[in-house]
Design an enzyme around this catalytic site. Structure first.
Site, mmCIF file in Angstrom:
data_model
loop_
_atom_site.group_PDB
_atom_site.id
_atom_site.type_symbol
_atom_site.label_atom_id
_atom_site.label_comp_id
_atom_site.label_asym_id
_atom_site.label_seq_id
_atom_site.Cartn_x
_atom_site.Cartn_y
_atom_site.Cartn_z
ATOM 1 N N LYS A 294 0.823 -1.147 0.021
ATOM 2 C CA LYS A 294 0.137 -0.306 0.109
ATOM 3 C C LYS A 294 0.711 1.419 -0.004
ATOM 4 O O LYS A 294 0.812 2.200 -0.713
ATOM 5 C CB LYS A 294 -1.034 0.046 1.214
ATOM 6 C CG LYS A 294 -2.081 -1.046 1.263
ATOM 7 C CD LYS A 294 -2.831 -0.880 2.425
ATOM 8 C CE LYS A 294 -2.125 -1.127 3.799
ATOM 9 N NZ LYS A 294 -1.577 -2.295 4.312
ATOM 10 N N ARG B 285 -9.788 0.579 7.945
ATOM 11 C CA ARG B 285 -9.705 -0.921 8.196
ATOM 12 C C ARG B 285 -10.527 -1.492 9.116
ATOM 13 O O ARG B 285 -10.134 -2.525 9.662
ATOM 14 C CB ARG B 285 -8.087 -1.062 8.283
ATOM 15 C CG ARG B 285 -7.609 -0.531 9.424
ATOM 16 C CD ARG B 285 -6.177 -1.251 9.631
ATOM 17 N NE ARG B 285 -5.084 -0.322 9.058
ATOM 18 C CZ ARG B 285 -4.159 -0.350 8.981
ATOM 19 N NH1 ARG B 285 -3.345 -1.619 9.372
ATOM 20 N NH2 ARG B 285 -3.156 0.558 8.494
ATOM 21 N N ARG C 194 11.639 -5.593 5.223
ATOM 22 C CA ARG C 194 11.493 -3.930 4.903
ATOM 23 C C ARG C 194 12.061 -3.152 6.083
ATOM 24 O O ARG C 194 12.612 -3.607 6.994
ATOM 25 C CB ARG C 194 10.015 -3.578 5.342
ATOM 26 C CG ARG C 194 9.574 -2.154 5.323
ATOM 27 C CD ARG C 194 8.308 -1.855 5.233
ATOM 28 N NE ARG C 194 7.572 -2.501 6.230
ATOM 29 C CZ ARG C 194 6.097 -2.334 6.487
ATOM 30 N NH1 ARG C 194 5.795 -1.761 5.565
ATOM 31 N NH2 ARG C 194 5.661 -2.882 7.341
ATOM 32 N N ARG D 171 10.904 -1.505 11.400
ATOM 33 C CA ARG D 171 9.791 -1.137 12.208
ATOM 34 C C ARG D 171 9.897 -2.118 13.407
ATOM 35 O O ARG D 171 9.721 -3.067 13.121
ATOM 36 C CB ARG D 171 8.485 -0.970 11.298
ATOM 37 C CG ARG D 171 8.355 0.345 10.782
ATOM 38 C CD ARG D 171 7.178 0.478 9.745
ATOM 39 N NE ARG D 171 5.928 -0.303 10.332
ATOM 40 C CZ ARG D 171 4.965 -0.397 9.493
ATOM 41 N NH1 ARG D 171 4.959 0.431 8.212
ATOM 42 N NH2 ARG D 171 3.556 -0.775 9.728
ATOM 43 N N ARG E 267 -0.684 -8.822 13.317
ATOM 44 C CA ARG E 267 -1.275 -7.859 12.512
ATOM 45 C C ARG E 267 -2.226 -8.869 11.339
ATOM 46 O O ARG E 267 -3.239 -8.392 10.899
ATOM 47 C CB ARG E 267 -0.238 -7.103 11.658
ATOM 48 C CG ARG E 267 0.343 -6.359 12.632
ATOM 49 C CD ARG E 267 1.822 -5.529 12.151
ATOM 50 N NE ARG E 267 1.832 -4.857 11.087
ATOM 51 C CZ ARG E 267 2.780 -4.869 10.154
ATOM 52 N NH1 ARG E 267 3.908 -5.344 10.748
ATOM 53 N NH2 ARG E 267 2.819 -4.097 9.135
HETATM 54 P P1 AP5 Z 1 4.805 -1.722 1.788
HETATM 55 O O1 AP5 Z 1 4.573 -0.602 0.669
HETATM 56 O O2 AP5 Z 1 5.582 -0.978 3.139
HETATM 57 O O3 AP5 Z 1 3.447 -2.505 2.310
HETATM 58 P P2 AP5 Z 1 2.211 -1.705 3.142
HETATM 59 O O4 AP5 Z 1 0.926 -2.424 2.686
HETATM 60 O O5 AP5 Z 1 2.125 -0.221 3.431
HETATM 61 O O6 AP5 Z 1 2.482 -2.594 4.521
HETATM 62 P P3 AP5 Z 1 2.072 -1.884 6.004
HETATM 63 O O7 AP5 Z 1 3.095 -2.898 6.968
HETATM 64 O O8 AP5 Z 1 2.738 -0.455 6.056
HETATM 65 O O9 AP5 Z 1 0.828 -2.161 6.143
HETATM 66 P P4 AP5 Z 1 0.051 -2.187 7.818
HETATM 67 O O10 AP5 Z 1 -1.197 -1.707 7.172
HETATM 68 O O11 AP5 Z 1 0.529 -3.184 8.449
HETATM 69 O O12 AP5 Z 1 0.991 -0.802 8.506
HETATM 70 P P5 AP5 Z 1 0.498 0.632 8.780
HETATM 71 O O13 AP5 Z 1 1.651 1.340 8.797
HETATM 72 O O14 AP5 Z 1 -0.506 1.265 7.863
HETATM 73 O O15 AP5 Z 1 5.444 -2.767 1.426
HETATM 74 C C1 AP5 Z 1 6.113 -3.790 2.224
HETATM 75 C C2 AP5 Z 1 7.527 -4.615 1.932
HETATM 76 O O16 AP5 Z 1 7.120 -4.850 0.593
HETATM 77 C C3 AP5 Z 1 8.391 -3.260 1.786
HETATM 78 O O17 AP5 Z 1 9.745 -3.705 2.264
HETATM 79 C C4 AP5 Z 1 8.536 -3.109 0.056
HETATM 80 O O18 AP5 Z 1 9.669 -2.497 -0.430
HETATM 81 C C5 AP5 Z 1 8.141 -4.183 -0.340
HETATM 82 N N1 AP5 Z 1 7.397 -4.543 -1.843
HETATM 83 C C6 AP5 Z 1 6.314 -3.674 -1.843
HETATM 84 N N2 AP5 Z 1 5.942 -3.893 -3.118
HETATM 85 C C7 AP5 Z 1 6.583 -5.096 -3.461
HETATM 86 C C8 AP5 Z 1 6.621 -5.900 -4.680
HETATM 87 N N3 AP5 Z 1 5.776 -5.422 -5.908
HETATM 88 N N4 AP5 Z 1 7.668 -6.877 -4.784
HETATM 89 C C9 AP5 Z 1 8.367 -6.984 -3.850
HETATM 90 N N5 AP5 Z 1 8.658 -6.137 -2.767
HETATM 91 C C10 AP5 Z 1 7.793 -5.484 -2.474
HETATM 92 O O19 AP5 Z 1 -0.178 0.667 10.329
HETATM 93 C C11 AP5 Z 1 0.682 0.238 11.259
HETATM 94 C C12 AP5 Z 1 -0.320 0.172 12.454
HETATM 95 O O20 AP5 Z 1 -0.802 1.535 12.667
HETATM 96 C C13 AP5 Z 1 -1.185 -0.635 12.378
HETATM 97 O O21 AP5 Z 1 -0.881 -2.069 12.721
HETATM 98 C C14 AP5 Z 1 -2.418 -0.007 13.421
HETATM 99 O O22 AP5 Z 1 -1.729 -0.348 14.648
HETATM 100 C C15 AP5 Z 1 -2.147 1.251 13.242
HETATM 101 N N6 AP5 Z 1 -3.149 1.936 12.361
HETATM 102 C C16 AP5 Z 1 -2.703 2.444 11.159
HETATM 103 N N7 AP5 Z 1 -4.093 2.568 10.322
HETATM 104 C C17 AP5 Z 1 -5.014 2.273 11.336
HETATM 105 C C18 AP5 Z 1 -6.374 2.253 11.016
HETATM 106 N N8 AP5 Z 1 -7.013 2.471 10.362
HETATM 107 N N9 AP5 Z 1 -7.004 1.763 12.216
HETATM 108 C C19 AP5 Z 1 -6.411 1.369 13.242
HETATM 109 N N10 AP5 Z 1 -5.353 1.147 13.399
HETATM 110 C C20 AP5 Z 1 -4.357 1.705 12.273
HETATM 111 MG MG MG Z 2 2.385 1.016 4.862
#
Ligand code: AP5
Ligand code: MG
Length: 208
Positions: free
Chosen positions: A13, A87, A126, A155, A166
């Protein structure tokens, strides 16, 4: 243009949101990045969010909706990409009501489809640039070799136990949103497996 990037942790994402924001001139609103910034600044929201995030749990809906709403308002309600929000079903209902007040509730949800095995591999390898937020993968998208090691963040929720939690939270609370979005005719599924650029091309083709 109003977009929502939807998918499990590690689906790509954040990676795709950065490309799309630049290409279409959108504000990139990641609730995860907002919370990480709040934790760094030591704000009350950051203090509240930290324990939930470290454990891989969701931050309570009211806190998330508050921070997301501020971001959307700042972006001007019509040129944004939401990354990781909504989400839960209550968050989606809140977003619909919030945007409907300004006749702005016609957004497209891009659902990135990736298998669990690949997710674990992506998240364990990552790294993020602490200063710019740039996302890397040690194999597929390695950080520049001259980048000092202390600038690279592993992270705290990318440790095996938090990743497992997660994924379980995603299945229980977030996956049911797909049916919600489908029912509103907003959902567009995109295969999230392949080269980063290739997936970006798929999304652009789907958006037309
Ligand atoms: P990346 O692009 O970083 O993936 P992502 O989908 O953004 O993954 P996140 O871990 O950030 O999602 P998340 O939803 O768990 O975390 P968030 O920060 O939103 O890619 C991942 C890896 O893959 C990278 O190394 C990248 O280089 C690699 N990659 C990407 N595309 C690729 C490809 N095509 N091929 C190969 N490699 C690739 O949320 C964190 C925390 O915040 C949550 O757990 C929660 O506690 C809180 N939070 C955030 N939003 C909410 C919400 N709406 N409600 C409640 N709690 C929330
Ligand atoms: Mg992310």
């Amino acid at each position: 243009m109003r977009l929502v990037l939807f998918g499990p942790p590690g689906a790509g994402k954040g990676t795709q949101a950065k490309y799309l924001a630049t290409h279409y001139g959108l504000a990139h609103l990641s609730t995860g990045d907002m919370f990480r910034a709040a934790i760094k600044e030591g704000t009350p929201v950051g203090k509240e969010a930290k324990s939930f995030m470290d454990a891989g749990k969701l931050v309570p809906d009211t806190v998330v909706c508050g921070i997301a709403g501020e971001g959307i308002e700042k972006a001007g309600l019509d040129q944004f990409i939401l990354d990781g929000f909504p989400r839960t079903i209550p968050q989606a209902e809140w977003l619909d009501a919030f945007l409907a007040e300004s006749q702005a509730d016609n957004y497209v949800v891009i659902s990135l489809k990736v298998d669990t095995e690949l997710i674990v591999e992506r998240l364990s390898n990552r790294r993020m640039n602490k200063i710019t937020g740039e996302i890397y993968h040690l194999t597929y998208n390695p950080p520049p070799i001259d980048l000092p090691a202390e600038v690279l963040l592993h992270r705290s929720d990318d440790q095996p136990e938090a990743i497992r939690e997660r994924l379980a939270v995603y299945e229980a609370d977030t996956a049911p949103l797909e049916a919600y979005f489908k029912g509103k005719n907003r959902l567009k599924e995109v295969n999230g497996v392949g080269e980063i650029e290739e997936i970006f091309d798929r999304i652009k083709a789907m958006l037309g």
